[in-house]
Write an enzyme that holds these catalytic residues in place. Structure first.
Site, short mmCIF file in Angstrom:
data_model
loop_
_atom_site.label_atom_id
_atom_site.label_comp_id
_atom_site.label_asym_id
_atom_site.label_seq_id
_atom_site.Cartn_x
_atom_site.Cartn_y
_atom_site.Cartn_z
N ALA A 139 40.43 49.53 29.74
CA ALA A 139 39.69 51.07 30.19
C ALA A 139 40.58 51.90 29.53
O ALA A 139 41.55 52.26 29.46
CB ALA A 139 40.04 51.18 31.57
N CYS A 155 49.20 51.53 37.50
CA CYS A 155 50.05 50.28 36.87
C CYS A 155 51.35 49.85 37.69
O CYS A 155 52.09 49.04 37.31
CB CYS A 155 50.05 50.25 35.62
SG CYS A 155 48.42 50.36 34.75
#
Length: 201
Positions: A139, A155
């Site tokens: 992405a 993340c």
């Protein structure tokens, strides 16, 4: 949408149910690698489906260069960004594409305390299925609403995120970024690619 990968931890979601509903956000747990990230308008999301090699059914890991595939995805995105005059790079021990602090410090939105940190511009989370086919992908933040990243610890890392729009004026069109990604992908993976009418974000 916030997606959590196989290593996702709920503590990295910073919004409660009411806040999620107010912002129109949903959560999905998926089978890619990594933790939590955001997907929405203004991102270019690519899910390459590539036969990476034979899988040994008796082995824990497939007999494919899984790490090498991740590094090539990163390289492809780095080449893409370079075409727009943005120097991206890899971060030792972490997956994704990063912008160095001297470049990130140009970002008008970034917090002063983050200006000496690298910032992630592209997230990568993949899976290789039982047939050795790659799933999920990357992405790239082209021009999304970056405030959605404030609802998570992206993340699972306490590092800032940035978009192409925050580093480049004028902002490249999504069509131009798609074309650049296709060209970089063709070069890095040695594939011939064409843009289909249904190639959408």
């Amino acid at each position: 949408v916030y997606t959590f990968g196989r290593r996702g931890q709920e503590k990295n979601l910073l919004l409660d149910e009411d806040q999620l509903k107010e912002r129109g956000l949903t959560i999905r747990w998926v089978d890619r690698g990594g933790d939590v990230t955001y997907h929405g308008p203004g991102q270019l999301v690519g899910y390459p489906l590539i036969p990476l090699g034979r899988v040994d059914q008796n082995a824990y890991l497939p007999e494919v260069d899984y790490t090498g595939y991740l590094r090539r995805l990163e390289k492809m995105l780095i080449v893409t960004l370079a075409g727009f005059g943005i120097a991206g790079g890899q971060f030792n021990g972490l997956t994704g594409v990063w912008i160095q602090p001297d470049v990130y410090s140009r970002c008008p939105r970034c917090r002063p305390e983050d200006r000496q940190k690298p910032a992630k511009i592209a997230a990568i989370g993949v899976k290789v299925d039982a047939n050795g086919i790659s799933r999920h992908g990357f992405a790239l933040n082209v021009d999304p609403d970056m405030s959605f990243f404030e609802g998570i610890i992206p993340c699972g890392l306490n590092e800032p995120v940035v978009s192409l729009a925050e580093l480049r004026d004028p902002v490249p069109s999504m069509a131009d970024v798609k074309q650049a990604v296709m060209e970089a992908f063709s070069t890095v993976f040695d594939f011939e690619m064409t843009l289909q009418d249904d190639f959408t974000v």
